[in-house]
Design a protein around this motif. Structure first.
Motif, short mmCIF file in Angstrom:
data_model
loop_
_atom_site.label_atom_id
_atom_site.label_comp_id
_atom_site.label_asym_id
_atom_site.label_seq_id
_atom_site.Cartn_x
_atom_site.Cartn_y
_atom_site.Cartn_z
N VAL A 22 0.86 -1.27 -0.04
CA VAL A 22 0.21 0.01 0.05
C VAL A 22 0.83 1.22 0.19
O VAL A 22 0.80 2.08 -0.77
N GLU A 23 1.80 1.31 0.60
CA GLU A 23 2.83 2.29 0.94
C GLU A 23 3.44 2.46 -0.71
O GLU A 23 3.69 3.81 -1.19
N VAL A 24 3.82 1.56 -1.34
CA VAL A 24 4.46 1.76 -2.62
C VAL A 24 3.47 2.30 -3.61
O VAL A 24 3.68 2.94 -4.41
N GLU A 25 2.27 1.72 -3.37
CA GLU A 25 1.21 2.13 -4.39
C GLU A 25 0.85 3.78 -4.01
O GLU A 25 0.77 4.47 -5.32
N VAL A 26 0.58 4.03 -2.86
CA VAL A 26 0.30 5.45 -2.46
C VAL A 26 1.32 6.52 -3.05
O VAL A 26 1.13 7.59 -3.49
N PHE A 27 2.53 6.04 -2.72
CA PHE A 27 3.69 7.01 -3.12
C PHE A 27 3.80 6.93 -4.49
O PHE A 27 4.27 7.87 -5.17
N GLY B 98 4.12 10.25 -7.23
CA GLY B 98 5.28 10.40 -8.15
C GLY B 98 6.62 9.95 -7.73
O GLY B 98 7.59 10.22 -8.03
N HIS B 99 6.58 8.94 -6.52
CA HIS B 99 7.82 8.59 -5.97
C HIS B 99 7.81 7.15 -5.88
O HIS B 99 6.84 6.47 -5.80
N THR B 100 9.00 6.74 -6.12
CA THR B 100 9.32 5.16 -6.00
C THR B 100 9.89 4.99 -4.85
O THR B 100 10.95 5.63 -4.39
N LEU B 101 9.46 3.83 -4.04
CA LEU B 101 10.34 3.65 -2.56
C LEU B 101 11.24 2.86 -2.75
O LEU B 101 11.15 1.79 -3.44
N ASP B 102 12.27 2.79 -2.05
CA ASP B 102 13.39 1.96 -2.02
C ASP B 102 13.22 0.94 -1.11
O ASP B 102 12.74 1.00 -0.08
N VAL C 154 -4.46 8.67 6.14
CA VAL C 154 -5.98 8.24 5.60
C VAL C 154 -5.53 7.63 4.44
O VAL C 154 -6.64 6.61 4.51
N LEU C 155 -4.91 7.87 3.61
CA LEU C 155 -4.58 7.10 2.17
C LEU C 155 -4.16 5.88 2.53
O LEU C 155 -4.57 4.87 2.00
N LEU C 156 -3.10 5.60 3.38
CA LEU C 156 -2.67 4.66 3.79
C LEU C 156 -3.62 3.51 4.62
O LEU C 156 -3.79 2.52 4.45
N ASN C 157 -4.33 4.02 5.51
CA ASN C 157 -5.52 3.22 6.14
C ASN C 157 -6.60 2.73 5.15
O ASN C 157 -7.13 1.73 5.10
N GLN C 158 -6.88 3.62 4.07
CA GLN C 158 -7.90 3.36 3.26
C GLN C 158 -7.37 2.34 2.04
O GLN C 158 -8.11 1.27 1.95
N GLY C 159 -6.05 2.21 1.75
CA GLY C 159 -5.66 1.33 0.96
C GLY C 159 -5.48 0.04 1.67
O GLY C 159 -5.63 -1.09 1.15
N ARG D 4 11.85 -0.91 3.55
CA ARG D 4 10.91 -1.57 4.30
C ARG D 4 11.09 -2.16 5.79
O ARG D 4 10.29 -2.13 6.61
N HIS D 5 12.47 -2.33 5.92
CA HIS D 5 12.82 -2.77 7.10
C HIS D 5 12.88 -1.42 8.08
O HIS D 5 12.84 -1.74 9.51
N VAL D 6 12.88 -0.33 7.60
CA VAL D 6 12.82 0.68 8.53
C VAL D 6 11.36 0.80 9.04
O VAL D 6 11.27 1.42 10.32
N VAL D 7 10.33 0.68 8.25
CA VAL D 7 9.02 1.18 8.53
C VAL D 7 8.27 -0.05 9.27
O VAL D 7 6.91 0.34 9.64
N VAL D 8 8.68 -1.35 9.06
CA VAL D 8 8.12 -2.37 9.45
C VAL D 8 7.70 -2.33 10.85
O VAL D 8 8.64 -2.09 11.74
#
Length: 231
Positions: free
Chosen positions: A39-44, A48-52, A86-91, A56-60
């Motif tokens: 979901v984080e990847v999709e939202v970002f 217009g941003h690509t997540l490295d 809000v976007l992350l929870n909805q996703g 993933r290990h930082v946010v888990v």
């Protein structure tokens, strides 16, 4: 802190020092840690941003405010934290509405704890709206108490959620077994003085005093948890 059913008085099984079992949700009971990252990847991507993938290990395992704040800072995305939350929870809700896979051994363990009247709490960094949605599939009857990340002043890795859960069950934190899947959750449980079972989901977790590491919930049963109190 919200109870899904009235919290019972502490009921300690005869001959056992185990007073309560406190369980994390995402990645521990339900196989959803990957959902959050997707979901984080999709939202970002929509921003217009690509997540490295290394992030993933930082946010888990952390509270959404910390994870979302880190990603905003790392990407420079032009979005406010409340809007992103809000976007992350909805996703995430959309994801679990389609499928909510349980971790192997989760249903069996919860049923065993309930059958032996072991006070059990669900302790998550996720928000209440997410917990209640997951509980509908996981089984609210298994938990005397649930604690959400947006209901405590400090969530994991601080000890507050586990201290609140233990107090709500009338249990001594030192006589509580906690089951967690991330270093953040393990840190919270250990800071609360609990005995910890780590079942790593995304990143490795090393054994340590008052911490036992297993590869699956299928290795965990009531006899195993009672045995931790003698370590």
């Amino acid at each position: 802190m919200t109870s899904t059913v009235p919290a019972p008085a502490t009921r300690t099984a005869e001959g056992s020092a185990l007073q309560a079992v406190l369980l994390d949700m995402d990645g521990t009971l339900v196989d959803t840690e990957g959902f959050w990252w997707d979901v984080e990847v999709e939202v970002f991507a929509g921003l217009g941003h690509t997540l490295d993938d290394s992030w993933r290990h930082v946010v888990v395992g952390g509270p959404m405010t910390r994870s979302a704040g880190f990603l905003i800072e790392a990407t420079g995305a032009d979005i406010a934290l409340p809007e992103l939350t809000v976007l992350l929870n909805q996703g995430f809700e959309a994801r679990i509405d389609r499928a909510l896979p349980l971790m192997p051994g989760a249903t069996r363990l919860l049923a065993e704890l309930a059958a032996h009247d072991i006070p059990t709490a669900l302790v998550s960094a996720s928000h209440r709206r997410i917990i209640d949605r997951v509980l509908a599939s996981l089984g609210p009857q298994y938990f005397a108490l649930t604690v959400a990340g947006d209901e405590v002043s400090r969530t994991k890795p601080h000890p507050d959620p586990y201290l609140v859960a233990a107090a709500g069950l009338g249990a001594d934190p030192a006589r509580c077994a906690v089951v967690e899947d991330t270093a953040t959750g393990v840190a919270a449980a250990e800071a609360a003085g609990c005995q910890v079972v780590a079942v790593p989901s995304v990143a490795p977790i090393a054994p340590a005093p008052r911490r036992t590491v297993v590869t699956s919930l299928e290795e965990v049963d009531l006899t195993f948890l009672r045995g931790l109190m003698t370590l």
